[in-house]
Design a protein around this motif. Structure first.
Motif, mmCIF file in Angstrom:
data_model
loop_
_atom_site.group_PDB
_atom_site.id
_atom_site.type_symbol
_atom_site.label_atom_id
_atom_site.label_comp_id
_atom_site.label_asym_id
_atom_site.label_seq_id
_atom_site.Cartn_x
_atom_site.Cartn_y
_atom_site.Cartn_z
ATOM 1 N N GLN A 456 0.794 -1.230 0.000
ATOM 2 C CA GLN A 456 0.000 0.000 0.000
ATOM 3 C C GLN A 456 0.826 1.279 0.000
ATOM 4 O OE1 GLN A 456 -3.218 0.037 2.806
ATOM 5 N NE2 GLN A 456 -3.979 -1.951 2.148
ATOM 6 N N SER A 457 2.097 1.169 0.387
ATOM 7 C CA SER A 457 2.918 2.385 0.399
ATOM 8 C C SER A 457 3.543 2.668 -0.972
ATOM 9 C CB SER A 457 4.010 2.278 1.464
ATOM 10 O OG SER A 457 4.704 1.066 1.319
ATOM 11 N N TYR A 458 3.308 1.797 -1.959
ATOM 12 C CA TYR A 458 3.881 1.987 -3.302
ATOM 13 C C TYR A 458 2.776 2.396 -4.282
ATOM 14 C CZ TYR A 458 7.791 -0.593 -1.271
ATOM 15 O OH TYR A 458 8.810 -0.996 -0.471
ATOM 16 N N ASP A 459 2.862 3.600 -4.812
ATOM 17 C CA ASP A 459 1.807 4.125 -5.685
ATOM 18 C C ASP A 459 1.659 3.363 -6.999
ATOM 19 O OD1 ASP A 459 1.111 5.969 -3.856
ATOM 20 O OD2 ASP A 459 2.212 7.643 -4.756
ATOM 21 N N GLU A 460 2.766 2.751 -7.477
ATOM 22 C CA GLU A 460 2.705 2.087 -8.790
ATOM 23 C C GLU A 460 1.701 0.929 -8.823
ATOM 24 O OE1 GLU A 460 6.407 -0.556 -9.491
ATOM 25 O OE2 GLU A 460 6.940 0.720 -7.781
ATOM 26 N N TYR A 461 1.337 0.391 -7.647
ATOM 27 C CA TYR A 461 0.383 -0.721 -7.614
ATOM 28 C C TYR A 461 -1.065 -0.239 -7.458
ATOM 29 C CZ TYR A 461 4.656 -3.353 -7.033
ATOM 30 O OH TYR A 461 5.920 -3.876 -7.226
ATOM 31 N N LYS A 462 -1.239 1.076 -7.298
ATOM 32 C CA LYS A 462 -2.592 1.639 -7.165
ATOM 33 C C LYS A 462 -3.052 2.084 -8.555
ATOM 34 C CE LYS A 462 -1.467 3.161 -2.501
ATOM 35 N NZ LYS A 462 -1.186 4.262 -1.600
ATOM 36 N N LYS A 463 -3.845 1.260 -9.192
ATOM 37 C CA LYS A 463 -4.169 1.510 -10.595
ATOM 38 C C LYS A 463 -5.558 2.117 -10.790
ATOM 39 C CE LYS A 463 -1.119 -2.106 -12.211
ATOM 40 N NZ LYS A 463 -0.959 -3.375 -12.881
ATOM 41 N N VAL A 464 -6.514 1.697 -9.976
ATOM 42 C CA VAL A 464 -7.916 2.051 -10.193
ATOM 43 C C VAL A 464 -8.385 3.022 -9.109
ATOM 44 C CG1 VAL A 464 -10.267 1.101 -10.389
ATOM 45 C CG2 VAL A 464 -8.318 -0.196 -11.293
ATOM 46 N N GLU A 465 -9.201 3.990 -9.517
ATOM 47 C CA GLU A 465 -9.779 4.940 -8.552
ATOM 48 C C GLU A 465 -11.282 4.678 -8.427
ATOM 49 O OE1 GLU A 465 -8.628 9.028 -9.523
ATOM 50 O OE2 GLU A 465 -6.967 8.160 -10.694
ATOM 51 N N VAL A 474 -10.024 3.930 -14.303
ATOM 52 C CA VAL A 474 -8.607 4.333 -14.399
ATOM 53 C C VAL A 474 -8.563 5.671 -15.129
ATOM 54 C CG1 VAL A 474 -6.388 3.840 -15.504
ATOM 55 C CG2 VAL A 474 -7.619 2.006 -14.362
ATOM 56 N N HIS A 475 -7.981 6.695 -14.491
ATOM 57 C CA HIS A 475 -7.863 8.012 -15.132
ATOM 58 C C HIS A 475 -6.462 8.231 -15.692
ATOM 59 C CE1 HIS A 475 -11.800 9.421 -14.148
ATOM 60 N NE2 HIS A 475 -11.641 9.240 -12.842
ATOM 61 N N HIS A 476 -5.484 7.518 -15.136
ATOM 62 C CA HIS A 476 -4.082 7.750 -15.505
ATOM 63 C C HIS A 476 -3.777 7.135 -16.872
ATOM 64 C CE1 HIS A 476 0.284 7.673 -15.326
ATOM 65 N NE2 HIS A 476 0.230 8.477 -14.267
#
Length: 821
Positions: A456-465, A474-476
């Motif tokens: 959870q501390s790594y942003d690269e694994y947060k894909k969906v909002e 996914v906006h990115h």
């Protein structure tokens, strides 16, 4: 037009071609026009394509009576094929019918080979009929507004469904269909399958076990008695025929008359490297075939493969050495004969290959079986029985493939987004995810949004909002782009393209082979001798060479295992040694010298016996077991027994195995009677013992690499800038170790172990094999020398250690020693 008038249109078209429609074709037309879904079971070359293109077009005429003046644009039907190579032929069939019926429907192809320009045109204006692959279908679902693209689609046909069933590509198809069933209200789903043992289950997986689609469906079987003639190439001197080997080159001259008397012959090999070697050897010994013989396998460039396929159709080639790249669907009427080199390991594969010859309804298929070593003739005999009994394997579908589901959810999130409640209902209607719990679903949703508990501390694994109304999206743009590049479930070693220094493309080779070469090394590929120059930007630069070489690329996954069905038939044929000679096949009769020698040195087991041999050589103490269950089961059983014996005695073993049995080799003697008295083959504590015996954590770690790639935990790189396999491996291993230490309830981590036991080690088959052995009488033979049955196993192990010249000398000495007895 009513249905009867529509059927008449189809019949008239067949009549114009001087054909007569088969009962299964007419049944398919009728069921489709009645609004039913279905699975069509029909052999290759029987006209299955026309069984479904026709009703799709007839349905269009029925729905659009003014089709000649008003044509509504947009997608009306999708034809899914697992092989891009089949797309053009399927397109030709559709266009032929279209043109003759005057429907005005357009036909398009969308696959990995489709140009960017053509894809852009399709985006603006979809063809009426689209031929595509499972991966390209997922890419369409990742496009914004995909619901408008598919909403008027009336049919999806999944061709070669037996090839997709039992793979993650099949799971990918199940999920895609679950979405399209909701979007397209008038959708009919049809599968086409060759014969498999579990056809009813195949239909259930395709349509969904609890779906309305399944309730309104039919299973149509083409009862065409396809005549298949199996002929074994039996060596003239069995006594000198090798007891081991995996190429069969010894019988090359026996194949030449077969090639000469046929219009076109396909020679099927089990691996691409075997294909390369056979092609080279035929040309070396028969240069007169230059220009008349070709090679076809999946790593040769597309242009060459298409050229070979067209040359077969035009009857320009006498022979083609090939692999499973020519197994499926492509229609080659001129092929008269097929030669199978070495055991095909499965009945279905053998019948599929046999069907490449006589590829016309009513024509006899002729297939020759060429053994690569003596005991393979038992396999040939078993295949004869399989053809008589029409015995074909089941394809076992996957359950709970969380990696594929994660990829699918992100696919939906990068297009129009999704609402979890709606998608949960669709997903749990599939066969693969019918038992998905709410807790698991919540975990998966958290995973794509937060990246799992320990990441959870790594942003690269947060894909969906999650938007305020609860929509997952996914906006990115970068995340969406990377995801689209990685859609798919086929994960192998990194493929590098092979090119001449000045640019000509030859094909693809796996990184693991190239990494062992140094500049200046010469290797054989695509029928040429090539000198390795360098690797640059995922490309292997080469030049032609006149030097001779023994280096041939090997591809991972080249080794097949005996299916459960094939194992059973093989054991039955082995036991036929004890039958009246009048009831024995010619293959078993030809093996009498080998069986006599085996009987002198050891024994040939009877149906109620299980054979174990022990003997000593300079390599150590050999303990050989013969379950005849296939290499995957033997790998697991060998490790299991080695572990159980080590609990009784302080001993370590090295393991070697093939499809017939396995060897435990130690540097000290084992009291076999003491071991057998301790319930060695018990199924009690099987799973626990297996986990301790194998380095199951290491195997799961390797399995996790694929799961990490499919689920998007690891990015494989942009086209032409792929990430090296060793980097992928180290990234996935790092994640595996993190989950192992901090998050052992991670669903992807657990999936790696489940797949290792269920698919790689075939734990279910292992359990059944142990139960069978426990009922048999153990026949332990203390032998003086290696026996004919043990030869292939021992030499497989030696091959890993010795060069081919040293190995040949060693085998010659061992054979001479045994034959002097």
């Amino acid at each position: 037009m009513n249905n009867d008038q529509l059927y008449q249109l189809a019949k008239n078209w067949f009549h114009a071609q001087d054909w007569k429609p088969f009962a299964f074709q007419k049944q398919s037309w009728k069921a489709f026009l009645q609004g039913k879904n279905g699975l069509l079971n029909a052999p290759t070359g029987s006209g299955k394509t026309y069984a479904l293109w026709f009703p799709i077009m007839l349905n269009y005429l029925k729905q659009n009576p003014k089709y000649k003046t008003t044509h509504k644009k947009g997608l009306k039907a999708v034809w899914i094929t697992p092989l891009r190579a089949l797309s053009h032929e399927i397109k030709q069939s559709a266009e032929r019918v279209n043109e003759d019926l005057g429907t005005g429907l357009t036909v398009g192809i969308r696959s990995g080979d489709t140009s960017t320009k053509e894809r852009a045109q399709q985006k603006k204006n979809m063809p009426d009929l689209l031929i595509t692959t499972p991966e390209s279908l997922q890419l369409l679902l990742s496009s914004k507004g995909y619901d408008k693209t598919f909403k008027n689609c009336s049919a999806i046909v999944v061709d070669e469904w037996h090839e997709l069933l039992g793979t993650k590509r099949g799971v990918q198809m199940e999920l895609g269909l679950s979405r399209l069933k909701t979007i397209a209200k008038d959708l009919r789903i049809w599968g086409i399958s060759a014969t498999i043992g579990n056809l009813d289950q195949a239909r259930e997986v395709l349509l969904g076990p609890t779906s309305k689609a399944l309730q309104n469906s039919v299973l149509i079987k083409a009862n065409l008695n396809k005549k298949i003639k199996v002929k074994s190439i039996i060596p003239k001197e069995m006594e000198t025929f090798p007891w081991r080997g995996h190429l069969g080159i010894r019988l090359l001259e026996d194949v030449i008359p077969i090639i000469n008397k046929s219009k076109t012959t396909l020679l099927f090999t089990n691996t691409r490297s075997q294909c390369e070697i056979w092609f080279q050897k035929i040309l070396e010994k028969h240069p007169e075939y230059a220009g008349e013989i070709a090679m076809h396998h999946g790593s040769i460039n597309k242009e060459t493969r298409i050229w070979v396929e067209q040359a077969i159709r035009r009857e320009n080639l006498k022979a083609v050495v090939c692999t499973s790249s020519l197994d499926l669907g492509v229609d080659f009427a001129p092929v008269e004969t097929v030669v199978q080199i070495g055991g095909p390991k499965g009945v279905a594969r053998f019948l599929q290959r046999a069907g490449r010859s006589g590829h016309r309804p009513g024509k006899e298929s002729v297939i020759y079986f060429l053994p690569t070593h003596a005991i393979e003739l038992v396999e040939a005999s078993a295949l004869q029985q399989a053809v008589k009994l029409k015995a074909v394997e089941d394809r076992i579908p996957y359950l709970n493939s969380f990696d594929v589901l994660i990829q699918y959810l992100v696919t939906l999130a990068i297009s129009d987004g999704f609402y979890p409640d709606q998608i949960f209902k669709e997903v749990t209607d599939t066969f693969c995810f019918q038992a998905l719990s709410k807790a698991q679903w919540t975990w998966l949703l958290n995973f794509i949004v937060l990246g799992s508990q320990s990441l959870q501390s790594y942003d690269e694994y947060k894909k969906v909002e999650v938007e305020s109304d609860g929509r997952f999206v996914v906006h990115h743009r970068g995340i969406a782009m990377r995801h689209r590049f990685q859609i798919g479930t086929i994960v192998g070693d990194a493929n590098l393209s092979v090119r001449y220094q000045r640019g000509g493309y030859i094909g693809t080779i796996e990184e693991s082979f190239i990494s062992k070469l140094t500049p200046g090394d010469v290797f054989t590929f695509a029928g040429r001798n090539l000198e390795f120059i360098r690797i640059r930007d995922m490309q292997v630069h080469v030049r032609n060479s006149t030097k001779k070489t023994r280096k041939v690329p090997s591809w991972m996954g080249g080794r097949l295992t005996l299916s459960a069905q094939m194992s059973r038939l093989l054991r039955n044929e082995l036991y036929s040694v004890y039958k009246d000679p009048a009831q024995q096949s010619s293959e078993i009769k030809a093996l009498h010298p080998l069986f006599e020698q085996q009987g002198l040195e050891s024994a040939v087991p009877k149906p109620d016996e299980f054979l174990i041999e022990t003997f000593k050589t300079r390599d150590g103490y050999h303990h050989i077991f013969y379950p005849f269950e296939g290499r995957f089961v033997h790998e697991a059983m060998g490790s299991l027994l080695a572990y159980r014996i080590s609990l009784l005695l302080p001993v370590t073993f090295s393991l070697a195995f093939n499809d017939y049995g396995f060897e435990l080799l130690s540097d000290q003697e084992v009291d076999m009677q003491q071991v057998l008295d301790n319930d060695l083959f018990s199924t009690a504590y099987l799973l626990e013992d297996l986990q301790k015996s194998l380095n199951s954590t290491e195997m799961a770690r390797r399995k996790f690499r694929d799961i990490a790639v499919i689920s998007g935990l690891v990015f494989t790189g942009y086209p032409d800038k792929g990430i090296k396999m060793k980097h992928l491996q180290s990234s996935s291993q790092l994640l595996f170790d993190v989950f192992r230490e901090y998050e052992s309830d991670n669903l992807l981590f657990q999936q790696a172990f489940t797949e290792t036991f269920e698919h790689q080690l075939e734990e279910g088959r292992l359990r059944l094999a142990l139960e069978r052995i426990a009922r048999q009488e153990i026949l332990w033979k203390a032998c003086n020398n290696p026996t004919p049955f043990s030869f292939p196993i021992i030499t497989d192990r030696l091959r890993e250690k010795l060069s081919s010249e040293k190995l040949a000398d060693r085998i010659k000495r061992m054979s001479a020693k045994l034959m002097r007895k």
